[in-house]
Enzyme design. Structure first.
Site, PDB file in Angstrom:
ATOM      1  N   TYR A 141       0.810  -1.213   0.000  1.00  0.00           N
ATOM      2  CA  TYR A 141       0.000   0.000   0.000  1.00  0.00           C
ATOM      3  C   TYR A 141       0.847   1.268   0.000  1.00  0.00           C
ATOM      4  O   TYR A 141       0.394   2.315  -0.434  1.00  0.00           O
ATOM      5  CB  TYR A 141      -0.913   0.025   1.229  1.00  0.00           C
ATOM      6  CG  TYR A 141      -2.197  -0.753   1.066  1.00  0.00           C
ATOM      7  CD1 TYR A 141      -2.180  -2.108   0.757  1.00  0.00           C
ATOM      8  CD2 TYR A 141      -3.432  -0.127   1.233  1.00  0.00           C
ATOM      9  CE1 TYR A 141      -3.360  -2.822   0.626  1.00  0.00           C
ATOM     10  CE2 TYR A 141      -4.608  -0.835   1.105  1.00  0.00           C
ATOM     11  CZ  TYR A 141      -4.573  -2.184   0.807  1.00  0.00           C
ATOM     12  OH  TYR A 141      -5.746  -2.870   0.681  1.00  0.00           O
ATOM     13  N   LYS A 191       3.903 -15.524   2.822  1.00  0.00           N
ATOM     14  CA  LYS A 191       4.110 -16.277   1.578  1.00  0.00           C
ATOM     15  C   LYS A 191       5.609 -16.497   1.451  1.00  0.00           C
ATOM     16  O   LYS A 191       6.252 -16.115   0.465  1.00  0.00           O
ATOM     17  CB  LYS A 191       3.519 -15.474   0.398  1.00  0.00           C
ATOM     18  CG  LYS A 191       3.519 -16.217  -0.930  1.00  0.00           C
ATOM     19  CD  LYS A 191       2.506 -17.345  -1.000  1.00  0.00           C
ATOM     20  CE  LYS A 191       2.646 -18.101  -2.315  1.00  0.00           C
ATOM     21  NZ  LYS A 191       1.830 -19.315  -2.372  1.00  0.00           N
ATOM     22  N   ASP A 223      -2.091 -18.626   0.977  1.00  0.00           N
ATOM     23  CA  ASP A 223      -3.075 -19.359   0.156  1.00  0.00           C
ATOM     24  C   ASP A 223      -3.750 -20.447   0.985  1.00  0.00           C
ATOM     25  O   ASP A 223      -4.971 -20.604   0.970  1.00  0.00           O
ATOM     26  CB  ASP A 223      -2.434 -19.911  -1.130  1.00  0.00           C
ATOM     27  CG  ASP A 223      -1.125 -20.658  -0.894  1.00  0.00           C
ATOM     28  OD1 ASP A 223      -0.598 -20.634   0.242  1.00  0.00           O
ATOM     29  OD2 ASP A 223      -0.626 -21.278  -1.854  1.00  0.00           O
ATOM     30  N   ASP A 247      -5.954  -7.353   4.236  1.00  0.00           N
ATOM     31  CA  ASP A 247      -7.114  -6.759   3.579  1.00  0.00           C
ATOM     32  C   ASP A 247      -7.978  -7.862   2.975  1.00  0.00           C
ATOM     33  O   ASP A 247      -9.192  -7.903   3.154  1.00  0.00           O
ATOM     34  CB  ASP A 247      -6.639  -5.789   2.479  1.00  0.00           C
ATOM     35  CG  ASP A 247      -7.797  -5.177   1.718  1.00  0.00           C
ATOM     36  OD1 ASP A 247      -8.760  -4.729   2.383  1.00  0.00           O
ATOM     37  OD2 ASP A 247      -7.752  -5.163   0.477  1.00  0.00           O
ATOM     38  N   ASP A 251     -11.875  -9.660   4.508  1.00  0.00           N
ATOM     39  CA  ASP A 251     -13.158  -9.754   3.795  1.00  0.00           C
ATOM     40  C   ASP A 251     -13.659 -11.196   3.785  1.00  0.00           C
ATOM     41  O   ASP A 251     -14.847 -11.458   3.903  1.00  0.00           O
ATOM     42  CB  ASP A 251     -13.026  -9.259   2.340  1.00  0.00           C
ATOM     43  CG  ASP A 251     -13.362  -7.778   2.195  1.00  0.00           C
ATOM     44  OD1 ASP A 251     -13.077  -7.011   3.134  1.00  0.00           O
ATOM     45  OD2 ASP A 251     -13.918  -7.388   1.142  1.00  0.00           O
TER      46      ASP A 251
HETATM   47  C1  IPM Z   1     -10.329  -1.740   4.028  1.00  0.00           C
HETATM   48  C2  IPM Z   1     -10.613  -1.145   2.670  1.00  0.00           C
HETATM   49  C3  IPM Z   1      -9.529  -0.153   2.314  1.00  0.00           C
HETATM   50  C4  IPM Z   1      -8.221  -0.915   2.273  1.00  0.00           C
HETATM   51  C5  IPM Z   1      -9.754   0.615   1.022  1.00  0.00           C
HETATM   52  C6  IPM Z   1     -11.069   1.325   1.017  1.00  0.00           C
HETATM   53  C7  IPM Z   1      -8.626   1.572   0.738  1.00  0.00           C
HETATM   54  O1  IPM Z   1     -10.754  -2.140   1.714  1.00  0.00           O
HETATM   55  O2  IPM Z   1     -10.221  -0.979   4.998  1.00  0.00           O
HETATM   56  O3  IPM Z   1     -10.239  -2.974   4.128  1.00  0.00           O
HETATM   57  O4  IPM Z   1      -7.881  -1.527   1.250  1.00  0.00           O
HETATM   58  O5  IPM Z   1      -7.502  -0.901   3.273  1.00  0.00           O
HETATM   59 MN    MN Z   2     -10.675  -4.155   2.522  1.00  0.00          MN
END
Ligand code: IPM
Ligand code: MN
Length: 360
Positions: A141, A191, A223, A247, A251
């Site tokens: 990032y 990884k 993975d 990240d 999710d």
């Molecule tokens: C998160 C989001 C952010 C990230 C985006 C919106 C920049 O996906 O907080 O997980 O990638 O960190």
């Molecule tokens: Mn995210």
């Protein structure tokens, strides 16, 4: 206690869910006799519209002055085609870096009332209770060089994943400390069979582990970790990983909780001279432009983030526990937003927030 908080509602449903979280903070302040000082500023798409900058200087100043920052979400569809350095998301990366909040804690918990909201079988999800610790100030990032280069025979793009020993060391320590307060199990995800940053990552984590002999440590390749998260999520207690892996995996973790709308997050930096921990608190979900302005977004991620703020920045564990209990009670009534398979007609964002306040 004096709670000096900056609120950044941001874009889309961010404004709606933050409003409910703020209501909850007001009730907590009143009930436990804390002095609540709230300020508000702009971040993300709204800030671009109003000032041309996703992270205005004024916002940065207020964020550094506050004890803790409560954020909604950033991102608007009209900026989808814009280059990364001009997008709303850049505001979020800017504030994370400016505040130095390097440890992003993303708890993933299954709730009895939500077992059927997950597409996974109940017996896999029931009892899941983990914290994903995502490194938030380094990796792909922020690494340089970065950019799209159009000067050669064809366009070329570059990003850099870089970590120093000390960056890994500090996030490892946060994770071991957390594990110590929980089930004493830490899984480090990398990884290292392919990339050097992961090899250093593993070396540092193994080194820090020597100071935490009471915590059991294992390593998973990212993975395989993605697979284990849905095959056997109960094996995880604290999981620590670099920025981009975290990240993605968080999710995936949302599937275990039933809805991404449930997940809170806490990003912690240094301890201030006042004893308060620098912290940025935001739900894991995004700005969800498709449902924005309709009063139907799930506010639990934001309210949970406010609870995390009380706990981690201010050390108010009793207040935080009360908020979490009030949320769970509302969940159990089934009067929840559409993403959670409500009993009967879905509740609105406002109704859910109101119910949590009543519960308190
Ligand atoms: C998160 C989001 C952010 C990230 C985006 C919106 C920049 O996906 O907080 O997980 O990638 O960190
Ligand atoms: Mn995210």
């Amino acid at each position: 206690m004096n709670l000096n908080i900056l609120v950044l509602p941001g874009d889309g449903i961010g404004t709606e869910v933050t409003r409910e979280a703020v209501k909850v903070l007001r009730v907590v302040a009143e009930k436990w006799k804390h002095q609540l000082t709230l300020r508000e500023a702009m971040l993300g798409g709204i800030a671009i519209h109003k000032t041309g900058d996703p992270f205005p200087v004024e916002t940065e100043k207020l964020a550094l002055e506050a004890d803790a920052v409560l954020m909604g979400a950033v991102g608007l569809p009209e900026f989808d085609e814009w280059p990364p350095e001009k997008r709303p998301e850049r505001g979020l990366l800017g504030i994370r870096k400016a505040m130095g909040v390097y440890a992003n804690l993303r708890p993933v918990k299954s709730y009895k009332a939500l077992l059927d909201s997950s597409p996974l079988k109940n017996e896999i999800v029931d009892g899941v209770d983990m914290i994903i610790v995502r490194e938030l100030n380094g990796g792909l990032y922020y690494g340089t060089p970065r950019g799209i280069y159009e000067d050669g025979p064809e366009p070329r793009a570059v990003n850099t994943m870089a970590y120093s020993w000390s960056e890994i060391d500090r996030i490892a320590r946060v994770s071991f400390e957390l594990a110590r307060k929980r089930r004493r199990k830490l899984t480090s995800v990398d990884k290292s069979n392919v990339i050097e940053t992961s090899q250093l990552w593993r070396r540092v984590v193994v080194e820090v582990a020597k100071e935490y002999p009471d915590v059991s440590l294992d390593h998973l390749l990212v993975d395989n970790c993605a697979m284990q998260l849905v095959l056997n999520p109960k094996r995880f207690d604290v999981l620590v990983t670099e920025n981009m892996f975290g990240d993605i995996l968080s999710d995936e973790g949302a599937v275990l909780a039933g809805s991404i709308g449930m997940l809170p997050s806490a990003s912690i930096g240094a301890k201030k001279p006042s004893g308060v921990w620098t912290g940025l608190y935001e739900p894991v979900h995004g700005s969800a432009p498709d449902i924005a302005g309709q009063n139907k977004a799930n506010p639990f991620g934001a309210i949970g983030s406010a609870a995390a703020m009380l706990e981690y920045s201010f050390g108010l564990t009793e207040e935080a526990a009360a908020v979490n209990r009030a949320m769970e009670n509302v969940l159990n009534t089934g009067r929840v937003t559409a993403d959670l398979k409500p009993k009967g007609t879905p509740a609105t964002t406002e109704e859910v927030g109101e119910a949590v306040c009543q519960g308190l």
